[in-house]
Design a protein around this motif. Sequence first.
Motif, PDB file in Angstrom:
ATOM      1  N   TYR A 269       5.074  -6.950  -7.128  1.00 54.98           N
ATOM      2  CA  TYR A 269       4.125  -5.838  -7.276  1.00 54.98           C
ATOM      3  C   TYR A 269       2.998  -6.195  -8.238  1.00 54.98           C
ATOM      4  O   TYR A 269       1.841  -5.837  -8.010  1.00 54.98           O
ATOM      5  CB  TYR A 269       4.859  -4.578  -7.723  1.00 54.98           C
ATOM      6  CG  TYR A 269       4.040  -3.309  -7.581  1.00 54.98           C
ATOM      7  CD1 TYR A 269       3.339  -3.023  -6.424  1.00 54.98           C
ATOM      8  CD2 TYR A 269       3.991  -2.380  -8.612  1.00 54.98           C
ATOM      9  CE1 TYR A 269       2.592  -1.860  -6.294  1.00 54.98           C
ATOM     10  CE2 TYR A 269       3.255  -1.213  -8.489  1.00 54.98           C
ATOM     11  CZ  TYR A 269       2.557  -0.957  -7.326  1.00 54.98           C
ATOM     12  OH  TYR A 269       1.822   0.196  -7.208  1.00 54.98           O
TER      13      TYR A 269
ATOM     14  N   LYS B  66      -0.993  -6.114  -7.336  1.00 54.65           N
ATOM     15  CA  LYS B  66      -2.033  -5.439  -8.119  1.00 54.65           C
ATOM     16  C   LYS B  66      -3.125  -6.422  -8.539  1.00 54.65           C
ATOM     17  O   LYS B  66      -4.310  -6.087  -8.549  1.00 54.65           O
ATOM     18  CB  LYS B  66      -1.423  -4.717  -9.308  1.00 54.65           C
ATOM     19  CG  LYS B  66      -0.574  -3.515  -8.873  1.00 54.65           C
ATOM     20  CD  LYS B  66      -0.246  -2.562  -9.981  1.00 54.65           C
ATOM     21  CE  LYS B  66       0.821  -3.100 -10.874  1.00 54.65           C
ATOM     22  NZ  LYS B  66       1.290  -2.113 -11.861  1.00 54.65           N
TER      23      LYS B  66
ATOM     24  N   GLN C  11       0.835  -1.200   0.000  1.00 55.30           N
ATOM     25  CA  GLN C  11       0.000   0.000   0.000  1.00 55.30           C
ATOM     26  C   GLN C  11       0.868   1.247   0.000  1.00 55.30           C
ATOM     27  O   GLN C  11       0.565   2.228  -0.685  1.00 55.30           O
ATOM     28  CB  GLN C  11      -0.943  -0.002   1.202  1.00 55.30           C
ATOM     29  CG  GLN C  11      -2.057  -1.001   1.071  1.00 55.30           C
ATOM     30  CD  GLN C  11      -2.930  -1.072   2.316  1.00 55.30           C
ATOM     31  OE1 GLN C  11      -2.834  -0.266   3.212  1.00 55.30           O
ATOM     32  NE2 GLN C  11      -3.792  -2.075   2.354  1.00 55.30           N
TER      33      GLN C  11
ATOM     34  N   ASP D 273       2.059   1.782  -3.455  1.00 52.87           N
ATOM     35  CA  ASP D 273       1.015   2.406  -4.277  1.00 52.87           C
ATOM     36  C   ASP D 273       1.045   3.926  -4.109  1.00 52.87           C
ATOM     37  O   ASP D 273       0.934   4.674  -5.092  1.00 52.87           O
ATOM     38  CB  ASP D 273      -0.372   1.885  -3.897  1.00 52.87           C
ATOM     39  CG  ASP D 273      -0.664   0.479  -4.403  1.00 52.87           C
ATOM     40  OD1 ASP D 273       0.041   0.007  -5.327  1.00 52.87           O
ATOM     41  OD2 ASP D 273      -1.608  -0.141  -3.873  1.00 52.87           O
TER      42      ASP D 273
END
Length: 145
Positions: free
Chosen positions: A128, A132, A32, A35
Motif C-alpha cells: 500500500y 501511494k 483504488q 483507497d
Amino acid sequence: WRSDARGAIVGLSRFNTNAHIARATLEAICYQSRDVVEAMRQDSGVALDVLRVDGGVTANDLCMQIQADILGVPVSKPVVAETTALGAAYAAGLAVGFWKSTDELKQNWQEDRRWQPAWSDERRTVGYAGWKKAVDRTLDWVDLS
C-alpha cells in the motif's frame, strides 16, 4: 481524486512483460478500492470485515484474490454477480408490494465464492505504501489555474 492527476505506469524495467502490465492493472483496481475503503473507515470509524463484490470483474479469480490480499479481509461474490440490476428489480418489487420487506430480500442473497487474504500484514503495508508513492507520481502534471 484530484483533477491534476494523470494516468501513469511506474516502476517498469526492460524485463517487464505484457503479463506484468496486466497484473498491475488488476492491482490498481484493488488499490483504488482500498483507497475508498480507507476513506469510508476514516469517515465512519467502522472497519470492514468482509467485502461483498459484484459486476464483471468478479469473474476474474486473480483480481478477487488480490483484492482480499490488499484489503486483508475476505471477498465474497454472490451467485448473482450483477446485483445492481437485481437491486433495481428488488426496489420495484418492494414498491408494488411483491415483497413485504427487505428482510424477505436478504434471504435471497447467496454466496457463490469467497476469497481469503493470504498476504502478511507487512506485505500489505509495504504494498500500500508503494501504491501511494506511485499515485503521488501522477500529481501536478498540469497547471489548473
